[in-house]
Design a protein around this motif. Structure first.
Motif, PDB file in Angstrom:
ATOM      1  N   ARG A 104       0.879  -1.130  -0.101  1.00  0.00           N
ATOM      2  CA  ARG A 104      -0.032   0.025  -0.090  1.00  0.00           C
ATOM      3  C   ARG A 104       0.766   1.194   0.098  1.00  0.00           C
ATOM      4  O   ARG A 104       0.420   2.429  -0.310  1.00  0.00           O
ATOM      5  N   SER A 105       2.029   1.212   0.421  1.00  0.00           N
ATOM      6  CA  SER A 105       3.109   2.458   0.613  1.00  0.00           C
ATOM      7  C   SER A 105       3.716   2.522  -0.692  1.00  0.00           C
ATOM      8  O   SER A 105       4.614   3.451  -0.682  1.00  0.00           O
ATOM      9  N   CYS A 318      17.905  10.458   8.772  1.00  0.00           N
ATOM     10  CA  CYS A 318      16.648  10.876   8.120  1.00  0.00           C
ATOM     11  C   CYS A 318      15.888   9.233   8.119  1.00  0.00           C
ATOM     12  O   CYS A 318      14.734   9.332   7.895  1.00  0.00           O
ATOM     13  N   ILE A 320      15.424   6.980   5.842  1.00  0.00           N
ATOM     14  CA  ILE A 320      14.712   6.981   4.690  1.00  0.00           C
ATOM     15  C   ILE A 320      14.335   5.581   4.615  1.00  0.00           C
ATOM     16  O   ILE A 320      13.058   5.232   4.307  1.00  0.00           O
ATOM     17  N   GLY A 323      12.290   0.841   9.061  1.00  0.00           N
ATOM     18  CA  GLY A 323      12.630   0.305  10.178  1.00  0.00           C
ATOM     19  C   GLY A 323      14.020   0.738  10.606  1.00  0.00           C
ATOM     20  O   GLY A 323      14.417   0.402  11.527  1.00  0.00           O
ATOM     21  N   ARG A 327      20.080   7.462  14.961  1.00  0.00           N
ATOM     22  CA  ARG A 327      20.149   9.043  15.658  1.00  0.00           C
ATOM     23  C   ARG A 327      21.350   9.410  15.760  1.00  0.00           C
ATOM     24  O   ARG A 327      22.552   8.467  16.030  1.00  0.00           O
TER      25      ARG A 327
ATOM     26  N   ASP B  25      -3.981   4.139   5.038  1.00  0.00           N
ATOM     27  CA  ASP B  25      -2.809   3.718   5.208  1.00  0.00           C
ATOM     28  C   ASP B  25      -1.673   4.155   4.174  1.00  0.00           C
ATOM     29  O   ASP B  25      -0.686   4.593   4.302  1.00  0.00           O
ATOM     30  N   ALA B  26      -2.310   4.210   2.934  1.00  0.00           N
ATOM     31  CA  ALA B  26      -1.508   4.792   1.915  1.00  0.00           C
ATOM     32  C   ALA B  26      -1.101   6.191   1.976  1.00  0.00           C
ATOM     33  O   ALA B  26       0.072   6.711   1.807  1.00  0.00           O
ATOM     34  N   ASP B  29       1.492   6.317   4.880  1.00  0.00           N
ATOM     35  CA  ASP B  29       2.861   6.009   4.388  1.00  0.00           C
ATOM     36  C   ASP B  29       3.563   7.117   3.401  1.00  0.00           C
ATOM     37  O   ASP B  29       4.572   7.532   3.253  1.00  0.00           O
ATOM     38  N   LYS B  36      10.193  12.299   5.276  1.00  0.00           N
ATOM     39  CA  LYS B  36      11.701  11.896   5.468  1.00  0.00           C
ATOM     40  C   LYS B  36      12.402  12.457   4.421  1.00  0.00           C
ATOM     41  O   LYS B  36      13.368  12.701   4.719  1.00  0.00           O
ATOM     42  N   LYS B  79       4.343   6.909  14.262  1.00  0.00           N
ATOM     43  CA  LYS B  79       4.949   6.911  12.936  1.00  0.00           C
ATOM     44  C   LYS B  79       5.405   8.260  12.428  1.00  0.00           C
ATOM     45  O   LYS B  79       6.495   8.631  11.720  1.00  0.00           O
ATOM     46  N   PHE B 422       7.735   9.109  21.212  1.00  0.00           N
ATOM     47  CA  PHE B 422       9.003   8.690  20.494  1.00  0.00           C
ATOM     48  C   PHE B 422       9.450   7.167  20.711  1.00  0.00           C
ATOM     49  O   PHE B 422      10.492   6.872  20.658  1.00  0.00           O
ATOM     50  N   LYS B 424       9.256   3.365  20.186  1.00  0.00           N
ATOM     51  CA  LYS B 424       9.333   2.488  19.396  1.00  0.00           C
ATOM     52  C   LYS B 424       8.266   2.195  18.325  1.00  0.00           C
ATOM     53  O   LYS B 424       7.351   1.825  18.828  1.00  0.00           O
ATOM     54  N   GLN B 426       8.447   0.684  15.111  1.00  0.00           N
ATOM     55  CA  GLN B 426       8.755  -0.126  13.976  1.00  0.00           C
ATOM     56  C   GLN B 426       8.809  -1.715  14.461  1.00  0.00           C
ATOM     57  O   GLN B 426       9.274  -2.325  13.584  1.00  0.00           O
ATOM     58  N   ARG B 427       8.890  -1.906  15.616  1.00  0.00           N
ATOM     59  CA  ARG B 427       8.875  -3.311  15.993  1.00  0.00           C
ATOM     60  C   ARG B 427       7.750  -4.294  15.562  1.00  0.00           C
ATOM     61  O   ARG B 427       6.732  -3.778  15.974  1.00  0.00           O
TER      62      ARG B 427
END
Lengths: 733, 427
Positions: A104-105, A318, A320, A323, A327, B25-26, B29, B36, B79, B422, B424, B426-427
């Motif tokens: 989806r991303s 950043c 990018i 995951g 820092r 969701d898209a 993201d 980023k 996120k 802040f 986590k 991504q786990r």
């Protein structure tokens, strides 16, 4: 333009041919890109044996991520990825990543893979693309090793304006200024020279300058300079970002033998401007970052640039890549979560991946350490790249080298500059790795090799990596300069050379400029005859000729494809395309025949004796001997025959790595004998060769020569007695 | 025909345009990528983008009770914050939205509590939220109602004439649990949803109106004949001074960074014109020369990127030196910034607020020797500690340092203030 506006309603007019302006405009709101994910180069060996270049980690992120991110950043919607070698790895990687079209991303509306298994160059890809007719308008052509943060909007708009003004403006190259002085991020060894009309931004001429050139001049067609301003720019970083119209693909198709986008295509199209009428423009930018990790030296430079923030926002901080949790800590060090650095250790200007542990009193500077690495105490790592999962035990020193994934460096090992330690290689304790050593578990063809304890220690795993094609490559091929991590001309002895030395290089001992073992290179004897100068130098596209020619010939000799009739045609066109010299032709023919003979001698099922091998290789295929006579020897003068005999000797000497020297010598004698019998070489030619100083060199050359003593004696006798076609010298073998 | 306006590269406007047509969701993201890649940057853009995307989460996501919605917003918020941790307003907006949901929900609860029997507030524990709709007991039809009725259902039915059977209300029937929950099952998810959406729209409006509101206070701070120093004035600062210049004559000293990137056109041309047309004087000074002028300056006006709860201010790089200089000379330092920039964030070390950008602002990449030999670092934003600031002007008026806590208390819910975005993700 107004007309185009009107055409917008008819966006579904797909029936039109794609190279007509009407169709070009139909989907211009969608930007397409073509990503070349195979380089057809060996500059990343030994790493690229197991993994494609675009998946190698740069600053702990696979290279292709930067490229795709660059495309997404510039609003590209449709991406076509061309894969050759390792395509299954690339596809799997993309499929599992956020770039997968099902994800989806994924920022792209479509992402397609195109696999061309038998492609041998980028040119084959683009010719295939032309056939597919999937490109509707302007597209961006990039390579899978691109790191760039520039915005293409300006260049795209300028390209469009030019194309609308003149339909022959077919391509815009985006180049980055890098100043006249030295620059780490410029490619070494090959300097691109663009002759540009600064007002129209049109590129008039393109050459590549290498240190091997004798004159260091660029030859210009006088018409280039007619009534125009022209600037010669060698200060540009060429990341090979091209904005193309479909016409570019048509041009590729027209020139079936173009392989490289710059040295062949750009050079050729500009040279033939009066024929094709196409114009190529440049967009020179002076802000932002763009560079290609096209070789290990560039990989090194770009990693440093990323670390210093030049590629911002593509900095570790950043994050990018999904995951990542980098820092910035003190001392310009980027750390991910769960990194443990013992208090006594010093880390600066480095990147540390997740779960990496660093022991006491270690120091790491200017390096990139991957995830899950274990680094012991008292370790020193400088200017190096340690990929995921590597282990470096206590007291080891790694200087300016690459340790690939799962590599193990034992205690108190010293890895000297420029070493490349490939996947899973293990060095046992207290090994000393010589500078610029390449160690790998696999050979160049992907076969597992048995460990060499003298290099990796008694408990170690891995062997010296060696690609035999490097030996065959010409030593004036600039690409060899880009095969090592550290750029150096030291071993090549170029600066001191006189005018004629380039030809010398052709016949220099093989190890001479081999980056694998520069320490092993013996001093070259430089007592060459100046009359020996050949015209090998300077032609930029010369590099590929030898390997292509040899491969083509080998195929014919093996009987897998073609015949000598067609091969001769192909050979000639290859030669013309590459502007190869007579010397190069001779070498290619000699190398191919000798290699085939060696193959027969080493065949597993029924190895042949050198005599039989020589006979078979020269007679089994119809037309072989005629081919050698016409293409290899040429005009049958004594000098030509001498030269060819010399080339055969050289080829045999080179093959001494594959067979014993004595056998290679036998083969040489047999080959000469056979060629004498077939009237390819005449007595005078062989005797002339025997007298020639160049054949008497030390080492392999002399080694293989010895065996021909008998043959020569017999020839001399035969000369005196003027009789007998006796073959009794064969008994000497 | 041609390409999209303004080129192909995505930016805030393109992002907002595509919000409606994309799945939530898209969009999230996409925003993360843009943050980023710094293709959306600046506090106002980040704030608007965050608010808009959270609005989509509220509007489009399937949530059946308040806790689920809050969890969802927290997840998305984390996120987004992780994507650009230096931009505090992203966290601010997330916390504002969380507070908004809690407020609306508790209003609901109050309504319910006033009317309904005690049982009405017991609902499922969150863990059973994922019970598929099919398995839940069908809502009772009117015919079956007599035998099946429970006070709860009865209440729902009666209290809401437009009652639509929804998984949330029906699943309550199956609940034998008495686990207390802070927020009740909203009797009407739709109503709550539209209230929250309205609330987020208000936040967006607030962000957009900040400049206009702040400039209304210009007259109070700028007096005729003043010498005002500004540093790379943001739009907020520009409008603030322009408003003052329409009525008064004063002198503005614009401090510009000596940057290597040679921008030929003056970015402040229109600003300069607006000021001089009212009779004010504009002087451009390079950053290095500002100390000499400081003794003449009456006030320094800085635009904030964010304001922390302790009064520290995140400003464009270069402004911290000005603030320090002003302090040494005893000049007034006024910080402008919308309330949405006031952050409850309580991270202690200042490094966290600072982002390092591309060195190319000061050194041309073409200068191979500099690139190779010299480490150049360019900080994007700097931290000005609260001692150097005299007054904060927000769209609500002027505040002192001590007052900022009040603003935070007014705009954020206590529960969210300490919520660590802040963590986590991504786990």
């Amino acid at each position: 333009m107004s007309q185009n506006k009107a055409a917008r309603g008819g966006a579904s007019s797909k029936g039109k041919r794609s190279n007509k302006p009407g169709a070009e405009e139909k989907r211009e709101d969608v930007l397409q890109a073509v990503l070349i994910a195979d380089s057809f180069q060996t500059r990343f060996e030994p790493f690229s044996v197991e993994r494609p270049r675009c998946l190698l980690p740069l600053a702990n992120t696979p290279l292709i991520e930067y490229t795709l991110e660059f495309l997404a950043m510039n609003g590209v919607q449709e991406v076509f990825i061309y894969c050759g070698a390792h395509h299954e790895q690339i596809e799997r990687y993309i499929h599992d990543s956020r770039w997968s079209p099902s994800s989806r991303s994924c920022p792209f509306s479509s992402l397609e893979f195109i696999r061309i298994a038998d492609a041998r160059s980028i040119g084959d890809f683009l010719r295939d693309l032309d056939k597919r007719n999937i490109i509707d308008g302007d597209f961006v052509l990039v390579h899978g090793d691109l790191v760039a943060n520039i915005s293409l909007d300006g260049a795209l708009a300028a390209h469009r304006a030019r194309r609308e003004a003149n339909r022959d403006s077919c391509m815009t190259m985006v180049l980055r200024e890098a100043g006249d002085g030295g620059h780490n991020t410029k490619t070494n060894g090959i300097t691109p020279a663009f002759i540009i009309d600064p007002n129209a931004k049109r590129c008039l001429h393109y050459e590549e300058i290498t240190p091997f050139q004798t004159d260091r001049y660029v030859t210009l067609d006088p018409t280039v300079l007619e009534a125009r301003e022209a600037e010669a720019r060698t200060d540009l970083i060429d990341a090979e970002i091209d904005i193309c119209t479909p016409d570019v693909l048509a041009l590729w198709s027209e020139s079936f033998d173009y392989e490289l986008p710059r040295a062949n295509f750009l050079h050729g199209v500009l040279k033939d401007w009066e024929l094709n009428g196409k114009m190529i423009h440049t967009e020179i930018i002076n802000e932002g970052y763009s560079a290609r990790a096209s070789n290990l030296q560039m990989y090194d430079a770009i990693s440093k640039d990323v670390l210093s923030g030049w590629a911002y926002p593509f900095t570790p901080e950043c994050n990018i890549f999904p995951g990542q949790t980098y820092r910035l800590r003190g001392d310009n060090t980027y750390q991910e979560d769960e990194v443990e650095v013992a208090p006594g250790s010093q880390v600066h200007d480095s990147i540390l991946g997740k779960d990496t542990h660093i022991g006491d009193e270690s120091s790491i500077s200017n390096s990139v350490i991957g995830r899950s690495c274990r680094i012991g105490s008292n370790v020193r790592i400088v200017d190096s790249f340690v990929w995921d999962g590597a282990t470096i035990h206590d007291g080891a020193v790694v200087e300016h080298s690459i340790i690939a994934e799962r590599g193990v460096v034992g205690k108190k090992v010293y890895v000297h500059e420029g070493s490349l330690i490939s996947y899973g290689v293990s060095l046992s304790d207290e090994t000393d790795v010589e500078p610029a050593t390449m160690l790998s578990l696999l050979s160049y063809s992907g076969q597992a090799v048995s460990p060499q304890p003298e290099l990796v220690g008694s408990q170690g795993k891995g062997a010296l990596f060696h690609n035999p094609e490097d030996d065959e490559a010409d030593h004036d091929d600039p690409s060899i300069l880009q095969k090592s991590l550290i750029y150096s001309l030291e071993d090549l002895d170029i600066e001191t050379s006189s005018v004629s030395t380039l030809a010398d290089d052709d016949y220099m001992s093989d190890d001479e400029s081999n980056p694998i073992s520069p320490t092993a290179s013996q001093p070259t004897s430089r007592s060459r005859l100046s009359s020996f100068a050949s015209d090998d130098s300077g032609a930029p596209s010369y590099s590929g000729f030898h390997s292509d020619a040899v491969h083509g010939l080998l195929d014919v000799l093996r009987g897998t494809s073609g015949n000598f009739e067609s091969e001769k045609l192909e050979f000639t066109s290859l030669r013309l395309a590459n502007n190869a010299s007579d010397g190069a032709m001779r070498r290619a023919v000699a190398t191919a025949f000798v290699r085939r003979a060696i193959e027969l001698m080493n065949a597993e099922s029924e190895p042949l004796e050198p005599i039989k091998a020589a006979k078979q290789v020269l007679t089994s295929r119809e037309g072989a001997s005629e081919f050698v006579t016409d293409v290899g020897v040429g005009d049958r003068s004594v000098t030509e025959q001498t030269e060819f005999a010399l080339a055969v000797q050289k080829a045999c000497a080179n093959s001494a790595k594959l067979v014993e020297v004595a056998k290679a010598g036998n083969l040489l004698a047999a080959m000469l004998q056979q060629m004498y019998d077939l009237d390819i070489l005449e007595e005078e030619g062989i005797l002339g060769w025997w007298e020639d100083e160049r054949g008497k060199e030390d080492g392999q050359m002399a080694g293989v020569r010895e065996k021909c003593q008998a043959l020569v004696e017999w020839l001399e006798n035969a000369d005196e007695e003027e009789s007998e076609d006796d073959d009794d010298d064969d008994d000497d073998e | 025909m041609g390409p999209p306006k303004g080129g192909y590269a995505p930016d805030l406007d393109k992002f907002l345009d595509t919000l409606k047509s994309r799945p939530v969701d898209a969009s999230v993201d996409f925003l993360i990528s843009l943050l980023k890649r710094r293709q959306i940057q600046g506090s106002e853009s980040c704030a608007i983008a965050t608010a808009r995307v959270l609005l989509q989460v509220v509007a489009k996501d399937k949530w059946i009770d308040v806790d689920q919605l809050i969890g969802r917003i927290q997840l998305v918020g984390r996120k987004l914050v992780a994507a650009q941790p230096h931009e505090l307003v992203i966290g601010n907006i997330v916390k504002r939205v969380l507070g908004l949901i809690r407020d609306e929900a508790s209003e609901d609860r109050n309504d319910i509590a006033n009317d309904s029997p005690p049982g009405g507030t017991t609902t499922l524990p969150p863990s059973i939220e994922t019970v598929p709709v099919e398995k839940s007991i069908r809502p009772p039809s009117l015919a079956a109602f007599g035998s099946f009725a429970r006070s709860q259902s009865m209440f729902t039915l009666l209290s809401d004439p437009d009652f639509i059977p929804s998984p949330s209300s029906t699943s309550q029937l199956g609940s034998g649990s008495s686990t207390p929950q802070r927020y009740p099952q909203s009797t009407n998810v739709q109503a709550l949803k539209s209230e929250v959406i309205d609330g987020i729209e208000e936040i967006v409006d607030e962000i957009r109106q900040v400049d206009e509101q702040i400039q209304n206070y210009a007259d109070i701070y700028i007096h005729p004949g003043d010498y005002i120093m500004v540093h790379q004035p943001s739009r907020t600062v520009q409008r603030f001074l322009t408003r003052a210049a329409s009525k008064r004559k004063f002198t503005v000293l614009i401090v510009v960074d000596p940057s290597a990137s040679h921008i030929s056109d003056d970015p402040y041309a229109s600003f300069r014109k607006a000021l001089t047309s009212g009779g004010s004087t504009v002087v451009n000074i390079m950053n290095v020369g500002l100390m000499a002028y400081m003794s003449r300056v009456d006030k320094v006006i800085l635009g904030a990127r964010a304001i922390t709860s302790t009064g520290g201010v995140v400003v464009d790089s270069g402004a911290a030196a000005i603030a320090r200089a002003a302090r040494e000379q005893g000049r007034t330092v006024i910080v402008l910034g919308g309330v949405y920039k006031v952050s409850p964030d309580s991270r202690s070390h200042q490094e966290a607020f600072v982002e390092w950008g591309s060195p190319s602002k000061y050194v041309n990449f073409a200068d191979g020797r500099m690139v190779g030999q010299v480490k150049v670092r360019n900080v994007v934003a700097e931290f000005v500690s609260s001692e150097l600031v005299n007054t904060y002007v927000t769209n609500l008026g002027a505040h002192s340092k001590d007052h900022l806590h009040g603003i935070i208390a007014d705009h954020y819910n206590d529960e969210d203030v300490n919520f660590d975005l802040f963590g986590k993700t991504q786990r």
